[in-house]
Every structure is written in C-alpha cells, then in structure tokens.
Design a protein around this motif. Structure first.
Motif, PDB file in Angstrom:
ATOM      1  N   GLY A 273       0.769  -1.235   0.000  1.00 11.77           N
ATOM      2  CA  GLY A 273       0.000   0.000   0.000  1.00 11.77           C
ATOM      3  C   GLY A 273       0.798   1.282   0.000  1.00 11.77           C
ATOM      4  N   THR A 274       2.132   1.206  -0.084  1.00 13.75           N
ATOM      5  CA  THR A 274       2.940   2.422  -0.097  1.00 13.75           C
ATOM      6  C   THR A 274       3.800   2.467  -1.353  1.00 13.75           C
ATOM      7  N   GLY A 275       4.220   3.675  -1.703  1.00 19.23           N
ATOM      8  CA  GLY A 275       5.098   3.812  -2.853  1.00 19.23           C
ATOM      9  C   GLY A 275       6.414   3.084  -2.653  1.00 19.23           C
ATOM     10  N   TYR A 276       6.941   3.131  -1.426  1.00 21.21           N
ATOM     11  CA  TYR A 276       8.189   2.416  -1.148  1.00 21.21           C
ATOM     12  C   TYR A 276       7.996   0.916  -1.348  1.00 21.21           C
ATOM     13  N   GLY A 277       6.858   0.389  -0.861  1.00 24.77           N
ATOM     14  CA  GLY A 277       6.598  -1.028  -1.016  1.00 24.77           C
ATOM     15  C   GLY A 277       6.457  -1.435  -2.467  1.00 24.77           C
ATOM     16  N   ARG A 278       5.822  -0.604  -3.280  1.00 22.17           N
ATOM     17  CA  ARG A 278       5.665  -0.932  -4.699  1.00 22.17           C
ATOM     18  C   ARG A 278       7.020  -0.941  -5.410  1.00 22.17           C
ATOM     19  N   LEU A 279       7.896  -0.030  -5.030  1.00 22.14           N
ATOM     20  CA  LEU A 279       9.241  -0.041  -5.614  1.00 22.14           C
ATOM     21  C   LEU A 279      10.014  -1.289  -5.196  1.00 22.14           C
ATOM     22  N   VAL A 280       9.820  -1.729  -3.960  1.00 22.48           N
ATOM     23  CA  VAL A 280      10.464  -2.965  -3.511  1.00 22.48           C
ATOM     24  C   VAL A 280       9.984  -4.138  -4.357  1.00 22.48           C
ATOM     25  N   ILE A 281       8.698  -4.176  -4.664  1.00 23.60           N
ATOM     26  CA  ILE A 281       8.158  -5.259  -5.490  1.00 23.60           C
ATOM     27  C   ILE A 281       8.778  -5.223  -6.883  1.00 23.60           C
ATOM     28  N   LEU A 282       8.905  -4.028  -7.469  1.00 25.05           N
ATOM     29  CA  LEU A 282       9.523  -3.914  -8.794  1.00 25.05           C
ATOM     30  C   LEU A 282      10.990  -4.367  -8.761  1.00 25.05           C
ATOM     31  N   LYS A 283      11.698  -3.974  -7.733  1.00 22.11           N
ATOM     32  CA  LYS A 283      13.102  -4.378  -7.632  1.00 22.11           C
ATOM     33  C   LYS A 283      13.218  -5.890  -7.436  1.00 22.11           C
ATOM     34  N   THR A 284      12.298  -6.470  -6.681  1.00 20.61           N
ATOM     35  CA  THR A 284      12.301  -7.920  -6.494  1.00 20.61           C
ATOM     36  C   THR A 284      12.068  -8.637  -7.820  1.00 20.61           C
ATOM     37  N   ALA A 285      11.141  -8.108  -8.627  1.00 17.10           N
ATOM     38  CA  ALA A 285      10.883  -8.709  -9.939  1.00 17.10           C
ATOM     39  C   ALA A 285      12.131  -8.647 -10.820  1.00 17.10           C
ATOM     40  N   ALA A 286      12.834  -7.500 -10.781  1.00 17.45           N
ATOM     41  CA  ALA A 286      14.068  -7.385 -11.559  1.00 17.45           C
ATOM     42  C   ALA A 286      15.116  -8.378 -11.074  1.00 17.45           C
ATOM     43  N   LEU A 287      15.191  -8.583  -9.749  1.00 10.46           N
ATOM     44  CA  LEU A 287      16.161  -9.531  -9.201  1.00 10.46           C
ATOM     45  C   LEU A 287      15.847 -10.959  -9.651  1.00 10.46           C
ATOM     46  N   VAL A 288      14.579 -11.319  -9.627  1.00  4.53           N
ATOM     47  CA  VAL A 288      14.192 -12.659 -10.073  1.00  4.53           C
ATOM     48  C   VAL A 288      14.527 -12.846 -11.550  1.00  4.53           C
ATOM     49  N   LEU A 289      14.250 -11.822 -12.356  1.00  3.09           N
ATOM     50  CA  LEU A 289      14.571 -11.902 -13.781  1.00  3.09           C
ATOM     51  C   LEU A 289      16.067 -12.050 -13.996  1.00  3.09           C
ATOM     52  N   LEU A 290      16.863 -11.331 -13.224  1.00  2.00           N
ATOM     53  CA  LEU A 290      18.317 -11.446 -13.348  1.00  2.00           C
ATOM     54  C   LEU A 290      18.799 -12.824 -12.911  1.00  2.00           C
ATOM     55  N   GLY A 291      18.144 -13.407 -11.909  1.00  3.61           N
ATOM     56  CA  GLY A 291      18.491 -14.771 -11.532  1.00  3.61           C
ATOM     57  C   GLY A 291      18.241 -15.747 -12.675  1.00  3.61           C
TER      58      GLY A 291
END
Length: 678
Positions: A273-291
C-alpha cells in the motif's frame, strides 16, 4: 563482440538506469514538490540521479578489480602458462584495470556532485558562489555526519582513481581491491541512521547488498570490454569464472535485499500500500529476472559460445539485455533511496525523554532479563556474519566433494571441526552474545573468549589451507585462482612475520591488555565499524596463534614441541593475570556505558565486570589447556612417527646403521685394549 555493442552495452545500462530512476521517483513520490523548504526540481531530480550514478560507478570499480584479481590473465604469470589467456599476457588485466580506473574517476565526479546536491537539499539554501554558501558547505562536510560520510566517499574515490591508473602489477591489484571495497563503507553507513534501532544489522545488510551488486554488475560490464580482446574459447572461460562470482553475488544480494526491505517496510500492508513497497516489489521482480538470466547463462549460453560460430554475437546481445535489467534495478534502488520508508529510522537520541538509557546509548531497547533459557531463545541476527558462516561451510564441503570425486580422501574429523567452528561463529555473532554483549560485560567477555580461543582452535583443526591447495585446480592460463593466491600468501614476508610463533603469541596475549585498557574498547562498543573490527581482529589473532601451535597447514616456521608448551603456559599466565585484574579491580570499565544502561535486573555493573574477569581467567583457559593437550599428543605422535621411520630405514638397509655403529664400538674397544701394552 561487434565494436558497436561495446558502445551500446554501457549506453543501454545508463539509459535503463536513468529511465528507472525517473519512473521510481514518480511511483514513490520523491519527485513531488514539497510543501515546505522545497529545493527545486533540479535538486529533486539531480540528487537521486547523482546518487544512482555513484552506485553504478562503484559497481564498475569493484567488479572490474575483482575480475582483474580473480579471472583474467595478467602480468607476472607462470613461465609455463599455456593457452589463450597466456598468449594475451597482461592485456586482459590492463583492460579490466582501465575499466576500474574509468569507473573510479566517474565515482569521484558523481560523489562531488552528490555532496553539492545533498547540501542544497538539507540546508534549504539555493546554490550560489558567495562566501557564505562555501562556508556552509565546508561546515556540512566537516561537522555533520552525513556530510562527513560523503567527504570520506569523495576522498576514497579520488585515491582509488590514482591507484587504479597507476597499478598494473598483479599482486598490487589487491591494494586497489581493498581501496575499492572501502568505497562501499560510507555508502552503507548512510543507509540507516546511526543510533536508530537495528542500525548494525541494517548497515551490514546494506554493505553485503552493495558489494554483491557491484561484483555482479561491474563484472558483467568488464566482460563486455574483455570480449573484444579475446577469442571465443577464452571468452567462454572468462564467462564461466564470472558466472561463479555472479552466483555468489546473487545469493548475497537476494538475502540482504530481503533483510533490508523488511527492516524498512515492516508489514505486508505497507509493502502493498505504499510507494516504497511498490518499488520494492519492482526491484524484487528485476532480481528474479536477473536470476533467470544467470541460470540461462550458466547452463546454455557458455557452452554455445564455443560450439556455435554465432556464439559470440548471441552472447553480446544477451549481455546487452541483462545490462538493461541491471540498469533498471539500479535505477529503482536509486529511487528507493529518496523515497520515504514506512518504518521510521529516527535516531533514539532524537526521540525525546521517552526512551530508556540503554536505547539512548545503543539505539536498541534493553533486552529482557538474561536467564539460562535466553541462550537459546534470544537472537540478534547479523546477515554479514551469517553469510560468512554459510559460505565457509559450503566452500569447505565443495572442496571435500571435489577431492572425493577424484578418489582422494579427506579426514572426516577435520570436516567436523570446520563445520563446528563455523556453527559456533554463527551462534556467537547472531545469537544471545550479540543480543546482550552491549549491556553486560560478562556476556561480552564470554563472546570474546569464544571468538579468540574456541572458534579459532576448531577452525585450525579443519586445515582449510591444506584442503584448498589440494582441491583448487592449478591454472595454466596466466590468471591466478585460489591455489595461486594462497601459495603466494603463505610465502610472503608478511606471512612469515605474523605466523611466527613468538609474534602470534605476543599479539594473542597482548591484545587483551591493549584492547580493554585503551580507547579502542570504547570505539568497539560505541561504533559499528569498531565492533566489526573487534570480531575480525580477535578471530585472526586467535587463528594465527592456534595455527602456530597445532596447525597442519603450511607455515614458514614452528617452535619445537617443548617450546610450544612453554609458550602456551606463558599465555595462560597472562590470561590469568588479566582475569584476576578485572576480578579484583574496584573501578568500572566504561562506567558511562555499562554503568549507565539502567538495568533493573541482573548483577550490578561492577559485579558483572568481576564475573567477566572470572570468565577470562577460568573459562578462557580451557581452550588454551586443550591446545596444550593437543601439542602433547602431537609431540608423542611425532616421536612415534620418527621411530617408525628409522625402523623402516633399518629394514631397507638390513640394519646397516646399527652394524656400522657396533663395528665402531668394537674398533674403539680394540684400541683401548692395546693402549696399556704400548
């Protein structure tokens, strides 16, 4: 790799980074105009951009130097080096160090820009060239913690730039690597307010994250520049070595990312529910893709580089795509740094009078009363030391497995000793000792005894250097791997000095007195860097002393067994005298620390200090006594081995030595018998 892609790859990285920063600032709200003291659009956008550029430049610096140290061929290679790496000579290392030098220069410029933007942001003053602005900027970088950290970053970057441009000799690149890694320390310290709850865990977690991401991104960027200078078989070799580094980096980045995100988000509602949390989700998706990129690279791409005529071109486009995702992840990270976190990290000293004395001093609330059950239930996790323990066990077992696959045996007892030592290290740095050592001197002393006496003792019994020398393959392509660096390290003059039994004993015994009766003790208790230094120092000093006494790993010199026992009893006497000094002392050490915690449970600070002295005298002597017993056993076995060697030699020569000795005695007796007649 086509020449165009050498330009395209860095351009794609920077473009993806820039786009992700701008997108992240919009999602997190950091680019919105502030209601009060708005610094202007230039600062709102310029500060996160320059800060992100610092991260990317630092990644290029650290990753390139790691590749120069570990993966590529360089100067000073073996005379019998063979293969494409040997043929390329120092060209590979030169390219890697050029990337490092350019990245260090960019880091210097970006750090200077960030200092300026940060000062304008926190001061609320518009940029100008008048004397008052300069005076305020000078005060910011000399008196304010944030400004001092950025000034240290600038100076480290400038010094590393000079080293990277000047140094090309293989062994001296270690100096550049140390300087490059040091540039991550000020950045990690900025990521969490000093004195705020969880500061130590957050700093260590962020440091692991920064270094892991730097090796990952910077190594891949260096590989782009190396690809033009080597043929396809050599490119496959370099890519395989980079892939191993990237796998370790991925584990560190993923683990530290989870810890850092949870410390700052706190709840699932805040994550969604926060902008910080949404950015964390996007960064997590990028990390999974890089894996996924990494898994594909290791399983499919590396074999194709050599097998297919188009393997080099496929590799090039794959790397460009991977760099684009890495740039996006870096940009999101930059935006996260400017986005308000759901969990506040206000330092305890700024929270007013509603906090306890312990929280004011340490940043963390006073833990519950220490009971025997607390040694099982109370934990304070430290990701950096947890990863050290995990990687230590994993790498050791990998070496044992490699020996077993080629038919060699490794003693099970040594494996058990090493694993036990790593588990005790994890328990000491993440368990109740870490939770209570800042509040109780006795717990601090017990943890100290484990770090300097018990853990090094069992780790030495694991003989890690011998295992590494047997398990690591010798490289013949002009590069240095684990075997080459270890062989060089144990033969250096510095190694001869620090492993000499007399030096190791003086450091081991003297460290107690120097540490606890100088300002170093306060630095280690009050500062995060000092605490980490304390752990490292006592582990190394204890390890070197145990190695000089009972180790089977190669060292230049060891005392004869009788002198080893004398040395051990001398160190025991020094420890005993230190413990008695603490037990009988009537003054409290660090009275404004241990005496000001406001504990309502447990022994008084002076009684607790006396108990700590008893631990240093009594419990602390047990590992030393174990060392003495092991030395005695080794002495007896050495005598038995020597006797068996002589017996085997006698059997081979049909007791020729004994018969010669008897003949000599017979001749002497005959001379003595003739002497009276003369």
């Amino acid at each position: 790799m086509p020449r165009l892609l050498r330009v395209l790859a860095p351009a794609v990285l920077l473009a993806a980074t820039l786009a992700a920063v701008l997108l992240g600032l919009g999602i997190g709200g950091a680019a919105d105009e502030r209601a009060l003291a708005d610094p202007g659009a230039v600062v709102r956008y310029g500060l996160p951009l320059s800060r992100t550029l610092v991260n990317v430049a630092m990644a290029g610096l650290i990753g390139a130097v790691v590749m120069a140290v570990w993966a590529v061929a360089g100067e000073g290679r073996d005379p019998d080096a063979r293969g494409a790496g040997a043929a390329s000579g120092g060209r590979e290392a030169g390219i890697a160090m050029d990337v490092a030098a350019g990245s260090a220069a960019l880091l210097t410029v970006a750090s200077a820009a960030t200092i300026l933007f940060t000062y304008v942001d926190v001061s609320g003053l518009a940029f100008s060239l008048d004397a008052s602005f300069g005076a305020g900027l000078a005060q910011f970088v000399t008196e304010i913690e944030l400004g001092r950290l950025w000034l240290v970053e600038l100076l480290l970057a400038a010094g590393t730039t000079v080293l990277a441009f000047a140094i090309r000799e293989r062994r001296l690149t270690l100096l550049v690597l140390v300087a490059a890694l040091a540039t991550a320390l000020p950045l990690a310290s900025q990521g969490h307010a000093a004195g705020a709850s969880g500061h130590a865990q957050a700093v260590n977690s962020l440091l692991v994250h920064l270094v892991g991401a730097a090796v990952w991104l910077g190594g891949l960027l260096t590989l782009v520049f190396l690809a033009r200078a080597v043929d396809r078989p050599r490119l496959a070799v370099l890519t395989a070595r980079y892939s191993t580094l990237a796998l370790c980096a991925f584990i560190g980045v993923a683990a530290s990312g989870v810890v850092s995100a949870w410390l700052r988000v706190g709840t699932w509602d805040a994550l969604l529910g926060t902008g910080y949390g949404r950015l964390v989700i996007l960064k997590t998706a990028a990390l999974v893709l890089l894996g996924g990129f990494g898994a594909f690279q290791r399983s499919r791409l590396i074999p194709r580089i050599v097998a297919s005529p188009r393997g080099g071109r496929v590799f090039a486009w794959f790397v460009v795509a991977e760099l684009a995702v890495m740039g996006a992840a870096s940009g999101i990270a930059g935006a996260l740094g400017r986005t308000a976190t759901p969990v506040s990290f206000e330092p305890a000293q700024e929270q007013g009078s509603g906090i306890s004395p312990a929280e004011w001093l340490t940043g963390d609330p006073l833990p519950p009363e220490l009971t025997p059950l607390s040694y099982l239930t109370e934990w304070k996790f430290d990701l950096a030391w947890a990863l050290v323990s995990a990687f230590g066990i994993a790498l050791y077992l990998a070496g044992v497995i490699r020996l077993a696959r080629r038919g060699d045996r490794w003693p099970v007892g040594r494996t058990i000793a090493w694993i036990l030592g790593m588990l005790v290290l994890f328990y000491t740095t993440n368990g109740p000792f870490n939770a209570y050592e800042a509040y109780l001197f006795s717990v601090h002393m017990l943890g100290h005894m484990l770090l300097t006496m018990l853990i090094p003792l069992v780790l030495v019994l694991g003989a890690p250097v011998t295992l590494a020398l047997r398990a690591c393959e010798k490289r013949g392509d002009g590069s240095w791997g684990g075997r080459e660096w270890i062989l060089w390290g144990v033969q250096t003059p510095f190694s001869r000095i620090v492993t000499h039994p007399a030096v190791a004993a003086v450091v081991f015994a003297g460290s107690l007195w120097v540490f606890y009766f100088t300002p170093i003790f306060r630095w280690a208790m009050a500062e995060h860097l000092g605490h980490q230094w304390m752990i490292v120092h006592f582990l190394i000093s204890g390890y070197l002393f145990s190695l000089s006494m009972i180790g089977v790993d190669p060292v230049p010199y060891r005392f004869p067994y009788p002198l080893r026992l004398v040395t051990l009893f001398a160190t025991m006497a020094s420890h005993a005298f230190f413990g008695v000094t603490l037990m009988t002392g009537d003054g409290l050490m660090l009275a404004d620390w241990f005496g000001a915690m406001g504990r309502s449970w447990g022994a008084t600070p002076l009684e607790d200090q006396s108990a700590g002295g008893g631990i240093a005298w009594g419990i602390g002597e047990l590992p030393t006594l174990a060392l003495a017993l092991i030395v005695a056993v080794q002495w007896s076995r050495s005598d038995a081995k020597e006797q068996r060697r002589k017996d085997r030699a006698a059997d081979r020569s049909d007791d020729a030595e004994l018969r010669a000795y008897n003949a000599m005695l017979a001749r002497q007796a005959e001379r003595d018998a003739r002497a009276p007649r003369r």
